[in-house]
Write a protein that holds these residues in place. Sequence first.
Motif, PDB file in Angstrom:
ATOM      1  N   PRO A 254      -5.722  11.860  -1.597  1.00 57.45           N
ATOM      2  CA  PRO A 254      -5.911  10.598  -1.532  1.00 57.45           C
ATOM      3  C   PRO A 254      -4.931   9.873  -0.839  1.00 57.45           C
ATOM      4  O   PRO A 254      -3.688  10.452  -0.785  1.00 57.45           O
ATOM      5  N   TYR A 255      -4.924   8.579  -0.376  1.00 54.75           N
ATOM      6  CA  TYR A 255      -4.117   7.801   0.343  1.00 54.75           C
ATOM      7  C   TYR A 255      -2.833   7.342  -0.703  1.00 54.75           C
ATOM      8  O   TYR A 255      -3.148   6.931  -1.928  1.00 54.75           O
TER       9      TYR A 255
ATOM     10  N   LEU B  64      -3.319   3.114   1.376  1.00 59.42           N
ATOM     11  CA  LEU B  64      -4.367   2.558   0.744  1.00 59.42           C
ATOM     12  C   LEU B  64      -4.539   0.997   1.170  1.00 59.42           C
ATOM     13  O   LEU B  64      -5.553   0.331   1.650  1.00 59.42           O
TER      14      LEU B  64
ATOM     15  N   ARG C  63      -5.401   0.733   4.949  1.00 62.22           N
ATOM     16  CA  ARG C  63      -6.544   0.963   5.195  1.00 62.22           C
ATOM     17  C   ARG C  63      -7.573  -0.325   4.805  1.00 62.22           C
ATOM     18  O   ARG C  63      -8.436  -0.737   5.323  1.00 62.22           O
ATOM     19  N   ASP C  64      -7.064  -1.173   3.468  1.00 59.83           N
ATOM     20  CA  ASP C  64      -8.014  -2.300   3.267  1.00 59.83           C
ATOM     21  C   ASP C  64      -7.453  -3.376   4.239  1.00 59.83           C
ATOM     22  O   ASP C  64      -8.556  -4.050   4.703  1.00 59.83           O
TER      23      ASP C  64
ATOM     24  N   ASP D 274     -12.673   8.736   1.057  1.00 60.72           N
ATOM     25  CA  ASP D 274     -12.792   7.543   1.813  1.00 60.72           C
ATOM     26  C   ASP D 274     -14.004   6.717   1.124  1.00 60.72           C
ATOM     27  O   ASP D 274     -15.135   7.228   1.187  1.00 60.72           O
TER      28      ASP D 274
ATOM     29  N   ARG E 229      -6.868  -1.732  -7.377  1.00 58.75           N
ATOM     30  CA  ARG E 229      -7.559  -1.113  -6.293  1.00 58.75           C
ATOM     31  C   ARG E 229      -7.607   0.238  -6.588  1.00 58.75           C
ATOM     32  O   ARG E 229      -8.585   0.807  -6.362  1.00 58.75           O
ATOM     33  N   MET E 230      -6.687   0.852  -7.106  1.00 61.26           N
ATOM     34  CA  MET E 230      -6.563   2.200  -7.212  1.00 61.26           C
ATOM     35  C   MET E 230      -7.471   2.470  -8.423  1.00 61.26           C
ATOM     36  O   MET E 230      -8.216   3.591  -8.395  1.00 61.26           O
TER      37      MET E 230
ATOM     38  N   TYR F 109      -6.939   9.368  -8.541  1.00 59.57           N
ATOM     39  CA  TYR F 109      -5.695   8.593  -8.966  1.00 59.57           C
ATOM     40  C   TYR F 109      -5.357   8.893 -10.467  1.00 59.57           C
ATOM     41  O   TYR F 109      -6.491   8.788 -11.383  1.00 59.57           O
TER      42      TYR F 109
ATOM     43  N   TYR G  42      -0.972   3.497   7.570  1.00 59.68           N
ATOM     44  CA  TYR G  42      -2.418   4.120   7.236  1.00 59.68           C
ATOM     45  C   TYR G  42      -2.895   4.791   8.686  1.00 59.68           C
ATOM     46  O   TYR G  42      -3.368   5.979   8.750  1.00 59.68           O
TER      47      TYR G  42
END
Length: 248
Positions: free
Chosen positions: A51-52, A57, A60-61, A98, A159-160, A170, A226
């Motif tokens: 995972p990022y 992350l 990416r957002d 993703d 978010r996570m 996570y 990212y």
Amino acid sequence: MNFNFKHEWIETNIGLMAVLTMLAISVGGLVEIAPLFFIDKTIEKVDGVRPYTPLELRGRDIYQREGCYLCHSQMIRPFRDEKLRYGHYSLAAESQYDHPFQWGSKRTGPDLARVGGKYSNEWHVQHLTAPRSMVPESVMPNYPWLKATPLDISDITDRMKALRKVGVPYSLTDAEYKANVAKFGETVAKELHIPNAQQSLIEQANFGNYDGDRSGISEMDALVAYLQVLGTMVDFSKYKDDAFINDR
């Protein structure tokens, strides 16, 4: 003639037309979905995919917020010309964390599935700030505000947690953390542990100094972090893809 009459009768009978339409959709859906129940797994096991991190992350957002996916795909098809330009074709496993995936359907700009490590951080910062200073023929908009805008990390844990609900590993509990240590190694597991999110983000941003400015953490830091991880998780030297490349 008889067939044409029946066809016209079906089209003019709204109730029957609706029933037959739903029947056609149901059959098509079953044909697509049913086989998945008889497959042990739909994503191949590939070493290295994780995972990022919190910083990646957030990048990416921002990538999604700015609409980068509208002009850049992240899907390299198994054709020789694709391989020669972009590298190994995309694997399903690379997108397993993703949500939503960034495969895309249009390439105004190049595919970004393997852009990580291809250019320096400084190149990305300048390209995002003033694209035509790096690529004269580019039609990409300027994004100068990214470097000037402090990165909001106040909601990174939320978010996570949201991604955790859809299957991204996570961790919140000690048991989940230990499982990640076994799967990804201790260093990565610490970055994936939600209680450590803000501290992990700050440490990665300070260490990487992606935007070249150590006075703070900007949205540019996150976006470049990212971009620099895309395509770098898997060691493709271990995978032979020539047999799958279509010469036509």
